[in-house]
Enzyme design. Structure first.
Site, PDB file in Angstrom:
ATOM      1  CG  ASP A   1      -1.237   1.237   1.543  1.00  0.00           C
ATOM      2  OD1 ASP A   1      -2.189   1.857   0.720  1.00  0.00           O
ATOM      3  OD2 ASP A   1      -1.246   1.730   2.659  1.00  0.00           O
TER       4      ASP A   1
ATOM      5  CG  ASP B   1      -1.360   7.997   1.305  1.00  0.00           C
ATOM      6  OD1 ASP B   1      -0.540   8.670   1.103  1.00  0.00           O
ATOM      7  OD2 ASP B   1      -2.615   7.992   0.364  1.00  0.00           O
TER       8      ASP B   1
HETATM    9  O1  M1P Z   1      -4.225   5.830  -0.611  1.00  0.00           O
HETATM   10  C1  M1P Z   1      -5.278   5.974   0.420  1.00  0.00           C
HETATM   11  C2  M1P Z   1      -6.156   7.159   0.002  1.00  0.00           C
HETATM   12  O2  M1P Z   1      -5.537   8.097  -0.042  1.00  0.00           O
HETATM   13  C3  M1P Z   1      -5.979   9.499  -0.563  1.00  0.00           C
HETATM   14  O3  M1P Z   1      -7.023   9.732   0.618  1.00  0.00           O
HETATM   15  P1  M1P Z   1      -7.081  11.189   1.353  1.00  0.00           P
HETATM   16  O4  M1P Z   1      -6.680  12.216   0.349  1.00  0.00           O
HETATM   17  O5  M1P Z   1      -8.449  10.958   2.109  1.00  0.00           O
HETATM   18  O6  M1P Z   1      -6.057  11.070   2.423  1.00  0.00           O
HETATM   19  C4  M1P Z   1      -7.113   9.315  -1.607  1.00  0.00           C
HETATM   20  O7  M1P Z   1      -5.927   9.240  -2.931  1.00  0.00           O
HETATM   21  C5  M1P Z   1      -7.792   8.100  -1.600  1.00  0.00           C
HETATM   22  O8  M1P Z   1      -8.002   7.771  -2.729  1.00  0.00           O
HETATM   23  C6  M1P Z   1      -6.841   6.912  -1.328  1.00  0.00           C
HETATM   24  O9  M1P Z   1      -7.710   5.597  -0.882  1.00  0.00           O
END
Ligand code: M1P
Length: 253
Positions: free
Chosen positions: A18, A20
């Site tokens: 993953d 983030d």
């Molecule tokens: O990768 C996790 C999520 O990252 C972003 O979420 P947010 O902007 O809410 O932090 C988005 O790009 C989302 O689509 C993605 O699932």
């Protein structure tokens, strides 16, 4: 076994990550130490990332070499996919849903957001992507500080959870999944187009072990389906540092 992987010490093993919270902090850049470790890991096995974001955001986070560093790049859960830098076939959300149903959905979302009374509102409340839409009550233009504020406010006031529950009720017949994967938004896509979607791109590659590393592996998190998939060995991590420690333990890199 695809011949491209035979130079790796474990050609039948792939590590999927993953983005983030796993390779980098949310919407921030991966550190040079993480990128160096991934380069070492690539000598051991095949590597890929699978994130909900679109490719542009992932390249911002992983760096301009993202498409060459990773053997597989899966954006929007694999709806946009690359193998060794070459695009793989993709499907589109709008083609699947149709313009009329989409219009009803997006008008409902914008109306709902317009009636929220949040401490701050910015811009881009719906982001239209290839394989999904992303809905953000505060708006995607929020700064890093505003994201953190919203996340805390949302924890207390359950803005996204409530909105998702109402969407589920209102659009029950649409067959959509709503996934809260990040800090300020949620993703909306056809049921089944979660992160397990990317696994269909791996069939025929000859992988015996598919490792997945993610930080949202709990039920309801956007890593849950792939983390619990029977063909996948899942690893729940708490942060990029934790991912690095896990890679050292597993692969000695
Ligand atoms: O990768 C996790 C999520 O990252 C972003 O979420 P947010 O902007 O809410 O932090 C988005 O790009 C989302 O689509 C993605 O699932």
């Amino acid at each position: 076994m695809a011949s491209e992987w035979l130079t790796r010490a474990r050609p039948d093993t792939i590590c999927l990550f993953d983005v983030d919270g796993t390779l980098s902090l949310a919407r921030q850049s991966a550190t040079p130490a993480m990128l160096d470790q991934l380069k070492r890991l690539k000598q051991e096995c095949v590597i890929g990332f699978v994130g909900g974001s679109d490719l542009a955001k992932q390249v911002e986070q992983i760096g301009p070499d993202a498409l060459s560093l990773f053997d597989f790049c899966f954006s929007e859960n694999g709806l946009t996919a690359f193998r060794l830098g070459t695009p793989l076939p993709s499907q589109s959300f709008i083609a699947w849903l149709g313009e009329d149903k989409y219009k009803r959905l997006v008008r409902w979302v914008l109306r709902y957001v317009s009636e929220l009374d949040l401490p701050k509102m910015r811009g881009t409340f719906v982001e239209f992507r290839n394989g999904m839409i992303n809905v953000s009550p505060i708006g995607r233009n929020a700064s890093i500080a505003e994201r953190i504020e919203f996340e805390a406010y949302d924890k207390e006031h359950r803005i996204r959870e409530t909105m998702v529950a109402k969407l589920k009720e209102e659009f029950a017949e649409y067959g959509l999944t709503y996934s809260i994967g990040g800090q300020i938004s949620f993703d909306v896509f056809p049921a089944g187009w979660d992160k397990t979607y990317c696994l269909r791109h791996l069939s025929g590659e000859g992988f015996k072990t598919i490792h997945f590393f993610g930080d949202k592996t709990f039920k309801g998190g956007n890593d849950y389906e792939i983390y619990t998939h029977p063909s996948v060995t899942g690893h729940a991590v708490r942060s990029p540092d934790d991912t690095m420690a896990e890679l050292t333990t597993l692969f000695g890199v």
